[in-house]
Design a protein around this motif. Structure first.
Motif, PDB file in Angstrom:
ATOM      1  N   GLY A 136       0.784  -1.231   0.000  1.00 48.63           N
ATOM      2  CA  GLY A 136       0.000   0.000   0.000  1.00 48.63           C
ATOM      3  C   GLY A 136       0.813   1.278   0.000  1.00 48.63           C
ATOM      4  N   THR A 137       2.114   1.161  -0.192  1.00 46.84           N
ATOM      5  CA  THR A 137       2.976   2.349  -0.277  1.00 46.84           C
ATOM      6  C   THR A 137       2.507   3.258  -1.412  1.00 46.84           C
ATOM      7  OG1 THR A 137       4.922   1.208   0.567  1.00 46.84           O
ATOM      8  CG2 THR A 137       5.316   3.118  -0.829  1.00 46.84           C
ATOM      9  N   GLU A 138       2.414   4.557  -1.142  1.00 49.21           N
ATOM     10  CA  GLU A 138       2.053   5.461  -2.229  1.00 49.21           C
ATOM     11  C   GLU A 138       2.609   6.862  -1.986  1.00 49.21           C
ATOM     12  OE1 GLU A 138      -2.075   6.319  -2.866  1.00 49.21           O
ATOM     13  OE2 GLU A 138      -2.503   6.529  -0.731  1.00 49.21           O
ATOM     14  N   GLY A 139       2.718   7.596  -3.084  1.00 51.83           N
ATOM     15  CA  GLY A 139       3.162   8.978  -3.049  1.00 51.83           C
ATOM     16  C   GLY A 139       2.859   9.615  -4.387  1.00 51.83           C
ATOM     17  N   TRP A 140       3.282  10.861  -4.539  1.00 52.27           N
ATOM     18  CA  TRP A 140       2.994  11.595  -5.759  1.00 52.27           C
ATOM     19  C   TRP A 140       4.240  12.360  -6.205  1.00 52.27           C
ATOM     20  CZ3 TRP A 140      -0.073  10.755  -1.693  1.00 52.27           C
ATOM     21  CH2 TRP A 140      -1.341  10.192  -1.929  1.00 52.27           C
ATOM     22  N   LEU A 141       4.373  12.539  -7.511  1.00 57.75           N
ATOM     23  CA  LEU A 141       5.454  13.326  -8.095  1.00 57.75           C
ATOM     24  C   LEU A 141       4.853  14.499  -8.853  1.00 57.75           C
ATOM     25  CD1 LEU A 141       7.654  10.476  -9.658  1.00 57.75           C
ATOM     26  CD2 LEU A 141       8.186  11.775  -7.587  1.00 57.75           C
ATOM     27  N   PHE A 142       5.434  15.674  -8.655  1.00 54.79           N
ATOM     28  CA  PHE A 142       4.928  16.883  -9.308  1.00 54.79           C
ATOM     29  C   PHE A 142       6.110  17.769  -9.657  1.00 54.79           C
ATOM     30  CE2 PHE A 142       2.953  21.240  -8.825  1.00 54.79           C
ATOM     31  CZ  PHE A 142       2.200  21.181  -9.994  1.00 54.79           C
ATOM     32  N   GLY A 143       6.252  18.099 -10.945  1.00 52.59           N
ATOM     33  CA  GLY A 143       7.327  18.984 -11.380  1.00 52.59           C
ATOM     34  C   GLY A 143       6.908  20.442 -11.261  1.00 52.59           C
ATOM     35  N   THR A 144       7.719  21.228 -10.586  1.00 50.76           N
ATOM     36  CA  THR A 144       7.346  22.602 -10.288  1.00 50.76           C
ATOM     37  C   THR A 144       8.001  23.609 -11.230  1.00 50.76           C
ATOM     38  OG1 THR A 144       9.152  22.898  -8.711  1.00 50.76           O
ATOM     39  CG2 THR A 144       7.079  22.035  -7.856  1.00 50.76           C
ATOM     40  N   VAL A 145       7.520  24.834 -11.140  1.00 53.08           N
ATOM     41  CA  VAL A 145       8.089  25.990 -11.824  1.00 53.08           C
ATOM     42  C   VAL A 145       8.464  26.994 -10.743  1.00 53.08           C
ATOM     43  CG1 VAL A 145       7.634  27.873 -13.428  1.00 53.08           C
ATOM     44  CG2 VAL A 145       6.720  25.612 -13.888  1.00 53.08           C
ATOM     45  N   HIS A 146       9.673  27.502 -10.799  1.00 52.54           N
ATOM     46  CA  HIS A 146      10.190  28.309  -9.694  1.00 52.54           C
ATOM     47  C   HIS A 146       9.907  29.800  -9.824  1.00 52.54           C
ATOM     48  CE1 HIS A 146      11.919  24.649  -8.322  1.00 52.54           C
ATOM     49  NE2 HIS A 146      12.748  24.557  -9.327  1.00 52.54           N
ATOM     50  N   ALA A 147       9.343  30.224 -10.949  1.00 54.89           N
ATOM     51  CA  ALA A 147       8.916  31.623 -11.106  1.00 54.89           C
ATOM     52  C   ALA A 147       7.839  31.654 -12.174  1.00 54.89           C
ATOM     53  CB  ALA A 147      10.091  32.517 -11.501  1.00 54.89           C
ATOM     54  N   LEU A 148       6.715  32.286 -11.860  1.00 55.31           N
ATOM     55  CA  LEU A 148       5.590  32.364 -12.793  1.00 55.31           C
ATOM     56  C   LEU A 148       5.064  33.788 -12.876  1.00 55.31           C
ATOM     57  CD1 LEU A 148       3.455  29.207 -11.865  1.00 55.31           C
ATOM     58  CD2 LEU A 148       4.584  29.641 -14.045  1.00 55.31           C
ATOM     59  N   PRO A 149       4.402  34.121 -13.977  1.00 54.11           N
ATOM     60  CA  PRO A 149       3.750  35.424 -14.045  1.00 54.11           C
ATOM     61  C   PRO A 149       2.698  35.548 -12.938  1.00 54.11           C
ATOM     62  CG  PRO A 149       3.840  34.404 -16.210  1.00 54.11           C
ATOM     63  CD  PRO A 149       4.257  33.360 -15.225  1.00 54.11           C
ATOM     64  N   ARG A 150       2.612  36.710 -12.385  1.00 53.42           N
ATOM     65  CA  ARG A 150       1.658  36.950 -11.300  1.00 53.42           C
ATOM     66  C   ARG A 150       0.225  36.686 -11.781  1.00 53.42           C
ATOM     67  NH1 ARG A 150       2.865  39.684  -6.849  1.00 53.42           N
ATOM     68  NH2 ARG A 150       4.711  40.566  -7.890  1.00 53.42           N
ATOM     69  N   GLY A 151      -0.525  35.957 -10.949  1.00 56.59           N
ATOM     70  CA  GLY A 151      -1.923  35.723 -11.243  1.00 56.59           C
ATOM     71  C   GLY A 151      -2.212  34.494 -12.081  1.00 56.59           C
ATOM     72  N   LEU A 152      -1.200  33.783 -12.568  1.00 56.35           N
ATOM     73  CA  LEU A 152      -1.451  32.586 -13.368  1.00 56.35           C
ATOM     74  C   LEU A 152      -2.039  31.489 -12.474  1.00 56.35           C
ATOM     75  CD1 LEU A 152       0.761  31.116 -16.127  1.00 56.35           C
ATOM     76  CD2 LEU A 152      -0.172  29.608 -14.396  1.00 56.35           C
ATOM     77  N   ASP A 153      -3.138  30.882 -12.895  1.00 56.74           N
ATOM     78  CA  ASP A 153      -3.820  29.834 -12.126  1.00 56.74           C
ATOM     79  C   ASP A 153      -3.275  28.474 -12.541  1.00 56.74           C
ATOM     80  OD1 ASP A 153      -5.547  28.286 -10.645  1.00 56.74           O
ATOM     81  OD2 ASP A 153      -7.300  28.685 -11.892  1.00 56.74           O
ATOM     82  N   TRP A 154      -2.595  27.770 -11.616  1.00 56.53           N
ATOM     83  CA  TRP A 154      -1.977  26.490 -11.975  1.00 56.53           C
ATOM     84  C   TRP A 154      -2.554  25.307 -11.204  1.00 56.53           C
ATOM     85  CZ3 TRP A 154       0.345  24.457  -7.634  1.00 56.53           C
ATOM     86  CH2 TRP A 154       0.724  25.357  -6.622  1.00 56.53           C
ATOM     87  N   ARG A 155      -3.448  25.545 -10.259  1.00 57.62           N
ATOM     88  CA  ARG A 155      -3.998  24.448  -9.469  1.00 57.62           C
ATOM     89  C   ARG A 155      -5.287  23.922 -10.104  1.00 57.62           C
ATOM     90  NH1 ARG A 155      -2.216  25.266  -3.284  1.00 57.62           N
ATOM     91  NH2 ARG A 155      -3.146  23.205  -3.167  1.00 57.62           N
TER      92      ARG A 155
END
Length: 293
Positions: A47-66
């Protein structure tokens, strides 16, 4: 003129910036596609589990990414795993940087590259509002990172990492500021020159928004292409600043998974790509890695 002190005040850990996707877009853009950045579910025995998510370290203000899939994964996880746990500790970052950045007897920065490359380097220095006098005694890798941060149009405060950290109840870091800067400090003279010139040619250049759109829509093929034409296109720099870091993280990531910590692992998007990316490395260790979006 930008001072070393003020440059350090906004200094990202260099590898964080290099292995994310820098935001070069016009802040006024509003027609971004619906967010669906790449997300993976990792499972293993018992039952081991986890998640991987690649991030961005700087984005334009107000961009909706969720989006709902991402929020659901975060809700199910019990610990956020990032590159640097104390990312907002500017004093720690500055101390680690300055302990490694200087070397006596170095020639002026503008004279450390071949004559044909000096106009590009001078333009880079002008954009960062810094000169040879301010950068005297700085190793080329350190000068390059200071210049890159000085020339940026977007602040790292708009990065995905900081947003995730702000909401996290439990955080684990995969490395320290000192460990990150050690990787730069171990680069050879030739590698540092490649890094410096690569940053001069790459930071906030005349690039389109394609890389941001690719990250936002989970277009890994385009992200791999973007990675292949920037700093990490050089095999030696890629090995030192990306591949070796992935390999160094694997034991810690595997332990978090097998201990049942249900980690949400959020690191620079480039760390997820190709045969040396975290999804492929976890599969090689016997985990099942399934793309969720």
């Amino acid at each position: 003129m930008t001072s070393i002190r003020s440059g350090l005040a906004i200094l990202l850990a260099g590898a964080l910036w290099l292995t994310g996707c820098g935001a070069l877009s016009d802040e006024g853009r509003t027609d971004w596609p619906a967010p669906s950045p790449a997300l993976w579910h990792v499972t293993g025995p018992g039952g081991t589990e986890g998640w991987l998510f690649g991030t961005v370290h700087a984005l334009p203000r107000g961009l909706d990414w969720r989006n709902p899939a991402l929020d659901a994964a975060l809700d199910q996880s019990s610990v956020l795993v990032v590159e640097i746990a104390d990312l907002n500790d500017g004093d720690a970052a500055s101390a680690a940087f300055m302990a490694r950045a200087r070397q006596p007897g170095l020639p002026p920065l503008s004279e450390r590259v071949p004559p044909k490359d000096r106009p590009a380097l001078r333009e880079f220095m002008d954009r960062a509002d810094m000169d040879d006098a301010e950068l005297a005694g700085m190793e080329s890798w350190a000068a390059g990172l200071l210049l890159a941060n000085g020339a940026r149009r977007h602040e790292p405060s708009q990065g995905v990492d900081r947003a995730l950290l702000a909401d996290a109840a439990s955080v684990v870091g995969l490395e320290s500021f000192a460990e990150q800067y050690d990787r730069f400090d171990r680069l050879t003279h030739d590698q540092q020159e490649k890094l410096l010139l690569g940053l001069a040619n790459d930071v906030d250049g005349d690039r389109s928004d394609d890389h941001i759109v690719a990250w936002l829509t989970g277009d890994l093929q385009t992200l791999e292409h973007e990675t292949g034409i920037g700093i990490l296109a050089d095999p030696d720099l890629r090995q030192a600043l990306l591949t070796n870091r992935n390999l160094a993280w694997m034991d810690r990531i595997e332990s978090l998974l097998t201990e049942g910590r249900r980690p949400f692992i959020a690191v620079g998007a480039a760390h997820m790509l190709g045969r040396d990316g975290l999804p492929a490395l976890l599969e090689a260790r016997g985990f099942t890695v399934a793309r969720l979006q």
